[in-house]
Scaffold this active site. Structure first.
Site: not given
Length: 275
Positions: A95, A217, A245
């Site tokens: 991320s 996601d 995610h």
């Protein structure tokens, strides 16, 4: 005097010589890699750490001015790698840490052998010409909830991030992960995570890059992932058979298999039992 590695609660594990560094995303700490790292310790030198303001990082390392942008975290990463001197690392960033790794590589490409981005997004906001996944008002409301009721925010945010198809057990574990972060620092990291725009910087990345994408996601939708792939010249996009995610939490074996295959096939690392 404590070293930076100590301040960022850095651990170097494994009996191998090839350095592979794992960097966690917003609201997390290095413990999110607990099911992943052991699968690499026989063949790699694995490095995990806590970002400033996260996990067991020394609170004194957090500087509100320095860490008011992702560049401050990239500076931390560069300084940590200079201190550890492990050689060029294969950097696995989840991320927002994918962007931190990318920014660090622009300043010090000599420190990186590759960038492996898990569910990256260069910009989380929707605009007229770009779909980042979130409207500005929604993000502001989430951050306001974080500031006023951190536990309540964690219970709202966890299922959103982990994904609708994940089990209640995974959601609960992610709530626990979020609650390990000190609310005093979480708000600031949230703001720079969700409001930073790294789209222009990504076009300058020269390090070999592989992007891992999940199905459905909610945080890094298809359009955002596609932007990262198109922006980083020569990058490879790998679709995981995983949803949500956080595949390293919800689908660890799938993530391990993909990472081992990438490190072997793309970068020539000796990985056993990889087809």
């Amino acid at each position: 005097m404590r070293t930076l590695a100590d301040q960022l609660n850095t651990r170097v594990l494994g009996s191998g010589t090839i350095p592979v560094m794992f960097a966690h995303g917003f609201g997390c700490d290095q413990m999110v890699w607990k099911d992943i790292v052991p699968a690499f310790e026989n063949e790699a030198k694995t490095i995990v750490f806590d970002q400033a303001g996260s996990g067991k990082a020394d609170p004194l390392i957090y500087d509100r001015q320095r860490h008011s942008s992702l560049h401050g975290y990239a500076d931390d990463l560069i300084a940590l790698l200079d201190e550890l001197d492990p050689g060029q690392v294969h950097f696995v960033g989840h991320s927002v840490s994918a962007m931190i790794g990318a920014l660090a590589s622009l300043r010090r490409p000599d420190l990186f052998a590759s960038l492996i981005m898990i569910c990256p997004s260069a910009f989380y906001l929707n605009t007229a010409s770009y779909k980042g996944g979130f409207d500005k008002k929604m993000l502001e409301e989430l951050i306001e909830l974080m500031d006023s009721n951190y536990i309540g925010w964690a219970k709202v945010f966890a299922p959103l991030v982990v994904g609708n198809q994940s089990s209640p057990e995974h959601v609960e574990k992610f709530v626990e992960t979020l609650c390990r972060t000190d609310p005093e620092y979480a708000g600031g990291f949230a703001r720079i995570t969700f409001f930073s725009d790294c789209r222009d910087e990504l076009t300058k990345v020269q390090i070999p890059t592989v992007i891992l994408q999940c199905l459905d996601d909610p945080v890094a939708p298809d359009e955002a992932i596609r932007f990262v792939h198109d922006a980083v010249k020569g990058s490879e996009l790998v679709q995981l058979n995983a949803s949500g995610h956080c595949p390293h939490i919800t689908h660890p074996q799938t993530t391990i298999t993909a990472l081992r295959r990438i490190l072997k096939n793309n970068f020539g690392l000796r990985m056993t039992d990889v087809v």
